[in-house]
Design a protein around this motif. Structure first.
Motif, PDB file in Angstrom:
ATOM      1  N   PHE A 157      55.217  70.430  70.089  1.00 28.36           N
ATOM      2  CA  PHE A 157      54.061  69.702  69.578  1.00 28.36           C
ATOM      3  C   PHE A 157      53.917  68.357  70.298  1.00 28.36           C
ATOM      4  N   GLN A 158      52.669  67.956  70.518  1.00 29.73           N
ATOM      5  CA  GLN A 158      52.432  66.578  70.964  1.00 29.73           C
ATOM      6  C   GLN A 158      51.064  66.109  70.509  1.00 29.73           C
ATOM      7  N   ILE A 159      50.886  64.800  70.465  1.00 28.79           N
ATOM      8  CA  ILE A 159      49.604  64.246  70.039  1.00 28.79           C
ATOM      9  C   ILE A 159      48.686  64.213  71.249  1.00 28.79           C
ATOM     10  N   GLY A 160      47.447  64.686  71.051  1.00 28.97           N
ATOM     11  CA  GLY A 160      46.521  64.709  72.177  1.00 28.97           C
ATOM     12  C   GLY A 160      45.677  65.951  72.100  1.00 28.97           C
ATOM     13  N   SER A 161      44.864  66.151  73.121  1.00 25.84           N
ATOM     14  CA  SER A 161      43.945  67.278  73.050  1.00 25.84           C
ATOM     15  C   SER A 161      44.713  68.601  73.124  1.00 25.84           C
ATOM     16  N   ILE A 162      45.738  68.671  73.946  1.00 29.45           N
ATOM     17  CA  ILE A 162      46.627  69.835  73.885  1.00 29.45           C
ATOM     18  C   ILE A 162      47.712  69.495  72.855  1.00 29.45           C
ATOM     19  N   ALA A 163      47.653  70.174  71.701  1.00 26.03           N
ATOM     20  CA  ALA A 163      48.553  69.814  70.602  1.00 26.03           C
ATOM     21  C   ALA A 163      49.878  70.559  70.686  1.00 26.03           C
ATOM     22  N   VAL A 164      49.825  71.786  71.199  1.00 28.20           N
ATOM     23  CA  VAL A 164      51.063  72.565  71.311  1.00 28.20           C
ATOM     24  C   VAL A 164      51.095  73.258  72.665  1.00 28.20           C
ATOM     25  N   ARG A 165      52.237  73.173  73.329  1.00 29.66           N
ATOM     26  CA  ARG A 165      52.479  73.958  74.534  1.00 29.66           C
ATOM     27  C   ARG A 165      53.453  75.057  74.140  1.00 29.66           C
ATOM     28  N   MET A 166      53.010  76.293  74.262  1.00 31.68           N
ATOM     29  CA  MET A 166      53.807  77.415  73.763  1.00 31.68           C
ATOM     30  C   MET A 166      54.970  77.727  74.696  1.00 31.68           C
ATOM     31  N   LEU A 167      56.130  77.866  74.107  1.00 36.23           N
ATOM     32  CA  LEU A 167      57.322  78.205  74.880  1.00 36.23           C
ATOM     33  C   LEU A 167      57.611  79.702  74.819  1.00 36.23           C
ATOM     34  N   THR A 168      57.229  80.309  73.723  1.00 30.00           N
ATOM     35  CA  THR A 168      57.461  81.750  73.602  1.00 30.00           C
ATOM     36  C   THR A 168      56.436  82.379  72.667  1.00 30.00           C
ATOM     37  N   ARG A 210      42.910  77.517  62.748  1.00 35.21           N
ATOM     38  CA  ARG A 210      41.670  77.844  62.049  1.00 35.21           C
ATOM     39  C   ARG A 210      41.367  79.312  62.304  1.00 35.21           C
ATOM     40  N   ARG A 211      40.572  79.866  61.391  1.00 34.51           N
ATOM     41  CA  ARG A 211      40.259  81.292  61.501  1.00 34.51           C
ATOM     42  C   ARG A 211      39.603  81.593  62.856  1.00 34.51           C
ATOM     43  N   GLY A 212      40.074  82.625  63.501  1.00 30.91           N
ATOM     44  CA  GLY A 212      39.470  83.066  64.764  1.00 30.91           C
ATOM     45  C   GLY A 212      39.963  82.312  65.991  1.00 30.91           C
ATOM     46  N   LYS A 213      40.819  81.304  65.787  1.00 30.93           N
ATOM     47  CA  LYS A 213      41.245  80.480  66.931  1.00 30.93           C
ATOM     48  C   LYS A 213      42.463  81.057  67.662  1.00 30.93           C
ATOM     49  N   GLU A 214      42.873  82.266  67.267  1.00 37.54           N
ATOM     50  CA  GLU A 214      44.078  82.836  67.875  1.00 37.54           C
ATOM     51  C   GLU A 214      43.768  83.651  69.141  1.00 37.54           C
ATOM     52  N   GLU A 215      42.477  83.802  69.431  1.00 38.20           N
ATOM     53  CA  GLU A 215      42.111  84.741  70.490  1.00 38.20           C
ATOM     54  C   GLU A 215      42.809  84.461  71.829  1.00 38.20           C
ATOM     55  N   SER A 216      42.725  83.207  72.307  1.00 35.01           N
ATOM     56  CA  SER A 216      43.324  82.927  73.623  1.00 35.01           C
ATOM     57  C   SER A 216      44.852  83.006  73.553  1.00 35.01           C
ATOM     58  N   LEU A 217      45.408  82.667  72.401  1.00 34.59           N
ATOM     59  CA  LEU A 217      46.871  82.757  72.260  1.00 34.59           C
ATOM     60  C   LEU A 217      47.326  84.212  72.246  1.00 34.59           C
ATOM     61  N   ASP A 218      46.504  85.074  71.673  1.00 36.15           N
ATOM     62  CA  ASP A 218      46.856  86.492  71.689  1.00 36.15           C
ATOM     63  C   ASP A 218      46.812  87.040  73.114  1.00 36.15           C
ATOM     64  N   ARG A 219      46.116  86.315  73.983  1.00 39.75           N
ATOM     65  CA  ARG A 219      46.133  86.678  75.406  1.00 39.75           C
ATOM     66  C   ARG A 219      47.125  85.776  76.163  1.00 39.75           C
ATOM     67  N   PHE A 220      48.042  85.209  75.439  1.00 40.88           N
ATOM     68  CA  PHE A 220      49.186  84.462  76.004  1.00 40.88           C
ATOM     69  C   PHE A 220      48.822  83.179  76.732  1.00 40.88           C
ATOM     70  N   HIS A 221      47.627  82.639  76.462  1.00 42.75           N
ATOM     71  CA  HIS A 221      47.348  81.321  77.030  1.00 42.75           C
ATOM     72  C   HIS A 221      48.252  80.320  76.319  1.00 42.75           C
ATOM     73  N   PRO A 222      48.985  79.466  77.073  1.00 42.31           N
ATOM     74  CA  PRO A 222      50.060  78.702  76.437  1.00 42.31           C
ATOM     75  C   PRO A 222      49.667  77.382  75.768  1.00 42.31           C
ATOM     76  N   TRP A 223      48.390  77.079  75.645  1.00 38.44           N
ATOM     77  CA  TRP A 223      48.009  75.801  75.042  1.00 38.44           C
ATOM     78  C   TRP A 223      47.275  76.012  73.717  1.00 38.44           C
ATOM     79  N   VAL A 224      47.616  75.178  72.739  1.00 35.48           N
ATOM     80  CA  VAL A 224      46.851  75.142  71.493  1.00 35.48           C
ATOM     81  C   VAL A 224      46.150  73.786  71.449  1.00 35.48           C
ATOM     82  N   PHE A 225      44.834  73.797  71.424  1.00 34.54           N
ATOM     83  CA  PHE A 225      44.100  72.530  71.365  1.00 34.54           C
ATOM     84  C   PHE A 225      44.076  72.014  69.934  1.00 34.54           C
ATOM     85  N   SER A 226      44.044  70.687  69.806  1.00 35.05           N
ATOM     86  CA  SER A 226      44.174  70.107  68.464  1.00 35.05           C
ATOM     87  C   SER A 226      43.058  70.582  67.538  1.00 35.05           C
ATOM     88  N   GLY A 227      41.859  70.802  68.102  1.00 38.31           N
ATOM     89  CA  GLY A 227      40.731  71.236  67.276  1.00 38.31           C
ATOM     90  C   GLY A 227      40.899  72.635  66.706  1.00 38.31           C
TER      91      GLY A 227
END
Ligand code: SAH
Length: 397
Positions: free
Chosen positions: A59-70, A12-29
């Motif tokens: 990818f996985q089903i749950g609150s953490i939807a993606v664990r980033m590998l790279t 979703r728009r604006g949800k990239e902030e923590s990923l741009d700081r290399f936090h490795p989790w994408v929450f499903s929301g």
């Protein structure tokens, strides 16, 4: 590089902030709609609302939807795992953990080694692998192959142990078994002390390598003291304090199996040492029944009281109650080593629980050391959640 078999998930728009700081989790929301043909454990590309690719993850089903590998443009193939594992090994070598008198250490600590969902502990020639994500479960054979191929690591056997660590919902039905090799020497050495590791039946990977540095510190405080090692499990703290010259060591665990593991490990290192005794009993019962001033060094290393955030309040109450018992009974001039391994409990919350326990008993208490996990359990600076072990060493007048 783009692999057409890999699906793309859009944020979703604006949800990239923590990923741009290399936090490795994408929450499903944080994600817009999900492709229907996606399966748990699939590799996915993650991109911003504007179509900028951020990286690749599992990818996985749950609150953490993606664990980033790279977060870069690298393929997640066998060479990827080879690079990450080699890097993990290089760090352990630099830490001086691979020696004739030390062959037990953590090689991979999930996010802390940029391999979210994967834990690998090494006991001499055997690697014990735990997958915490479906993606790592599917990569297990590649990982095992790369582990035994690591140059000069001497890994010959890979035991896969994920029956209790994989998300239940995933229906992966993992079997605990050797992927490569078979049962071999199960006596590992930690700082010159021998421990029999039961990775087949033991908790987690069979041993708590994360207390190595804290056990070393405990050894320095042990001379001449009457030591109580509460929640002893395999007796790590007991064996170090015996080496440190403790006057006596009492090991307590509610599990009779743990108590016999402790007895066996004490016997491996010290034959017929009459300073040691062990008791299979509930911690609270033991602490309630013991006399005042019976011990002047107490270790409290309980299992995680809060496995989830929802259990936090009860957990904090549990830590307070447990520590209060120790403060009530410990001899004057006593030392308390007290720990929490609950990830859901912060350093501050744990300290507050111990503070409340001290205040409740009115003892004069000072903090001598603030302890954490050792360097082979590194914390990815972009993933502060990786810090889980907290300990205090207290002087009680
Ligand atoms: N200190 C250990 C690790 C402790 S693991 C080490 O250094 O290796 C937690 C241990 O607490 C387990 O062995 C478990 O059997 C024990 N345990 C759990 N609940 C308990 C209770 N109520 N009383 C005593 N022991 C308990």
């Amino acid at each position: 590089m783009t692999d057409n078999n890999i699906k793309t998930l859009r944020l979703r728009r604006g949800k990239e902030e923590s990923l741009d700081r290399f936090h490795p989790w994408v929450f499903s929301g944080a994600l817009t709609s999900m492709p229907d043909d996606i399966d748990e454990g699939d590799l996915v590309y993650v991109e911003t609302a504007d179509g900028r690719r951020i990286g690749t993850g599992h990818f996985q089903i749950g609150s953490i939807a993606v664990r980033m590998l790279t977060f870069s443009d690298e393929a997640i193939d066998e060479a990827f795992y080879q690079r990450r594992l080699s890097e993990a090994l290089r760090l352990r070598r630099a830490l001086g953990l691979i020696r004739d008198d030390n062959n037990a250490f953590r090689l991979v600590h999930g996010e802390g080694d940029f391999l979210p969902g994967l834990v690998v502990d090494i006991y001499g020639p055997t690697a014990v692998v735990q997958a915490h994500s479906p993606g790592m479960h599917f990569a297990r054979n590649i990982i095992a192959r790369q582990l035994v191929e690591l140059p000069d690591a001497g890994i010959r056997n890979v035991y896969y142990k994920s029956e209790t660590t994989l998300p239940y919902k995933a229906h992966l039905d993992p079997q605990n078994d050797y992927i490569i090799g078979s049962a071999e020497n199960d006596i590992a050495v930690e700082n010159g002390l021998k421990f029999r590791i039961d990775w087949l039946r033991g908790q987690k990977t069979g041993f708590f390598v994360d207390q190595r540095d804290n056990r070393t510190l405990l050894q320095q405080y042990s001379s001449g003291r009457r030591v109580l090692n509460m929640f002893c499990y395999t007796g790590g703290f007991s064996v170090y304090s015996l080496r440190g010259g403790a006057a006596s060591v009492t090991s307590v665990d509610s599990s009779a199996k743990a108590v016999s593991l402790t007895d066996a490990n004490v016997a491996l290192n010290f034959t017929d040492d009459t300073r040691h005794r062990s008791v299979a009993e509930d911690a609270f019962k033991f602490l309630d029944n013991m006399a005042d001033n019976e011990y002047d060094l107490i270790i409290l290393d309980p299992p995680a009281f809060a496995k989830h955030r929802s259990a936090l309040r009860n957990a904090l109450r549990g830590y307070q109650k447990l520590n209060a018992r120790a403060f009530e009974k410990i001899a004057s001039g006593g030392i308390l080593f007290t720990f929490s391994c609950s990830q859901a409990v912060s350093k501050e919350q744990f300290r507050l629980a111990v503070f409340s326990a001290a205040a409740q008993t009115g003892r004069k208490v000072r903090i001598l050391h603030q302890l954490t996990q050792p360097a082979d359990h590194p914390i990815n600076i972009y993933h502060p959640e990786g810090e889980y072990l907290k300990g205090l060493v207290l002087y009680v007048e």
